[in-house]
Motif scaffolding. Sequence first.
Motif, PDB file in Angstrom:
ATOM      1  N   SER A  25       0.939  -1.533   0.051  1.00  0.00           N
ATOM      2  CA  SER A  25      -0.048   0.405   0.094  1.00  0.00           C
ATOM      3  C   SER A  25       0.665   1.395   0.328  1.00  0.00           C
ATOM      4  O   SER A  25       0.081   2.319  -1.156  1.00  0.00           O
ATOM      5  CB  SER A  25      -1.056   0.195   0.887  1.00  0.00           C
ATOM      6  OG  SER A  25      -1.786  -1.124   1.330  1.00  0.00           O
ATOM      7  N   ASP A  37      -5.659  -0.747  -5.265  1.00  0.00           N
ATOM      8  CA  ASP A  37      -5.346  -1.351  -3.720  1.00  0.00           C
ATOM      9  C   ASP A  37      -6.066  -2.199  -3.045  1.00  0.00           C
ATOM     10  O   ASP A  37      -7.437  -2.061  -2.499  1.00  0.00           O
ATOM     11  CB  ASP A  37      -4.667  -0.151  -2.780  1.00  0.00           C
ATOM     12  CG  ASP A  37      -3.969  -0.531  -1.869  1.00  0.00           C
ATOM     13  OD1 ASP A  37      -3.275  -2.201  -1.803  1.00  0.00           O
ATOM     14  OD2 ASP A  37      -3.811   0.247  -0.155  1.00  0.00           O
ATOM     15  N   GLU A  38      -5.963  -3.793  -2.981  1.00  0.00           N
ATOM     16  CA  GLU A  38      -7.116  -4.664  -2.918  1.00  0.00           C
ATOM     17  C   GLU A  38      -8.231  -4.301  -3.505  1.00  0.00           C
ATOM     18  O   GLU A  38      -9.389  -3.737  -2.522  1.00  0.00           O
ATOM     19  CB  GLU A  38      -6.851  -4.645  -1.892  1.00  0.00           C
ATOM     20  CG  GLU A  38      -5.242  -5.529  -1.454  1.00  0.00           C
ATOM     21  CD  GLU A  38      -5.001  -5.822  -0.194  1.00  0.00           C
ATOM     22  OE1 GLU A  38      -6.444  -6.955   0.171  1.00  0.00           O
ATOM     23  OE2 GLU A  38      -4.315  -5.631   0.700  1.00  0.00           O
TER      24      GLU A  38
HETATM   25 MG   LIG Z   1      -2.301  -2.676   2.226  1.00  0.00          MG
END
Ligand SMILES: [Mg+2]
Lengths: 403, 225
Positions: free
Chosen positions: B45, B166-167
């Motif tokens: 991240s 991010d995910e």
């Molecule tokens: Mg993360």
Amino acid sequence: MRSWDLVLFSLQSLIRYRFRSAMVLLAIGLGVAAVVVLTALGDGARRYVMDEFSFLGKDILAVLPGRNETTGGLPPVTGVAARDITLDEAYLLKQRLPAVLDVAPMVVGSAEVSYQDRAREVLVLGSTGSLLDIRQLSLAQGRNFTASDIRDSSEECLIGETLRDELFGASAKVIGENLRIADYRCHVIGVLAGRGDAMGTDLSDAVLIPVAAAQRIFNTQGLFRLVVRLAPGLSVERSTALILAAMTQFHQGEEDVTVVSPDAMLSSFDQVLGVMTLGVGLIASVSLLVAGVLVMNIALISVGQRTDEIGLLKALGASTAQVAKIFLLESVISSFIGAALGLLLALIILILATQILPGLTLRPPLWAPLVAVGIAIAAGLVFAWLPVKKATALAPIQALQKG
Amino acid sequence: MIELDKVCKTFYLGDQSVHALDSVSLHINQGEYISVMGPSGSGKSTLLNMLGLLDQIDSGRYCLDTVDTTTLSEPERAATRSEKIGFVFQAYHLIPRLSARENIELPMMLVGVPPKERRHLAEQAMTRLGIADRADHLPRQLSGGQRQRVALARAIVRRPKLLLADEPTGNLDSRSGAEVIDLIEELNSEGITLLVVTHDPQLGSRAHRKITMVDGRIASDSSGE
Ligand SMILES: [Mg+2]
Ligand SMILES: Nc1ncnc2c1ncn2[C@@H]1O[C@H](COP(=O)(O)OP(=O)(O)O)[C@@H](O)[C@H]1O
């Protein structure tokens, strides 16, 4: 960002966070209303007093027994009571001083006035025919006193309209009827028009008799006061000095009377009441500041709750300055709406109050709403600035993850 | 297009320091499709946040389109985010009081795109992502998959060169997750540079280039294979 979008965005968050917005509007609105209503009351009171006294012309002076009655100084330490002002002195003042155009001596008391089987406790005012001229009182019926002698105690009286209605009811005949005031008999020669003069006394429910008769009824030599009309030409200060000198001479060199010019009285009243209004306004402004602190708390909470929104706006490309602008504008808009509602509330309160107190003109001084709205918006800005600054100082991702 | 040179980012928690990025160097070309994998806490991240200019690097150099981002002022960084970068988060990050359409229009509103044009572009993006019929719904009235599509629409509506995700499927069931990934890959096939952080090895293997991170370092990079 377009200005209109900026405004819409702020309005939208005000509308969609209803509870919070309601609290801000309430706080600011009540603060502004408090400032406006309180200063309007203060100023209304000032104007009321001024109006009540303004019947006294610039050329009128009052001579009172005792020193410095109006300045509220302590009585003389010697404990010697001030010497009376007598009818003779009143006479001499008018005779000897060219500065004195006319004098109306006054004796005041209350006594029971009766006509046939009706009786009423009223204000009894002893004076002379000069009083009507000096105080610009007019007659609804009949005539004024005509005696030229200040010591006259002919059995005549003037009555107010309320007293006339109470004693005579619907009966048309009033002039020439006999009244009894305590054990003094007199006949009615005239009826005073309207409320008469103010000065706290309502002459519509009073009886006016020759001053010498009043002295006898109340068993007094001293006069309550002299009302003096000045001859044109001399200044009020000069005339005051002359009268004071004459009275001092009458009293064997003792300066024990006070000469009051209504002008001086008025301006000191005006000053006192003006300061009072300002003081009340200040107190109310403090309440507005308190409202500001409340707004700050709400802003703190809301910015805290919306730190993620700040982070998001930044992530979407808004600069720190732009985000600050958005949030500050929101605060200013809510302060502005709150202030407008506050002004409206104040207006409603003042209109209602005017209906309850018809004698009072309740209008806030011009500075009050301006200052109130100014403080409201400034408080909104300043108190929103802190939390916004704190939140915008974070890196976008930090702000975003706080939410 | 992207040039990272010995980029470091350290977080301090009390007297502990965490090297979230430990001298990372990376070169990314326009139009690449990259997956970033690795254990939790390995700095994935952080890497994306640095690339997205959502935070500042401590040392090293980050050049985006030949511009050294470390020399940019705050408003310039904001402008760069606005013009070149789209971001999709695991937690969607939609503004709850705004409708889907308003959320999508937000990045355009911030730069002063006129309302009519804004609306048109938002409609286009929503049609493309299959959420046109949800335009006036608030986020809480939408399913997770629909929310992520709104977030995706918002990220691409300004036509950025770089899309960072991010995910993006972390909160979604596998079906709606796959749909979102399909959409993202479609964007990549049209030329957008794409970085996706994911835990799902299957999703990760769909990328043309696979980066694995461990302890703030790049442990493997399939472009070198
Ligand atoms: Mg993360
Ligand atoms: N804002 C922060 N403050 C302190 N430590 C952080 C912060 N953000 C990330 N970290 C730490 O940096 C490391 C890398 O985090 P992150 O990039 O989120 O990892 P990943 O996304 O790979 O799980 C972790 O050890 C994490 O605890």
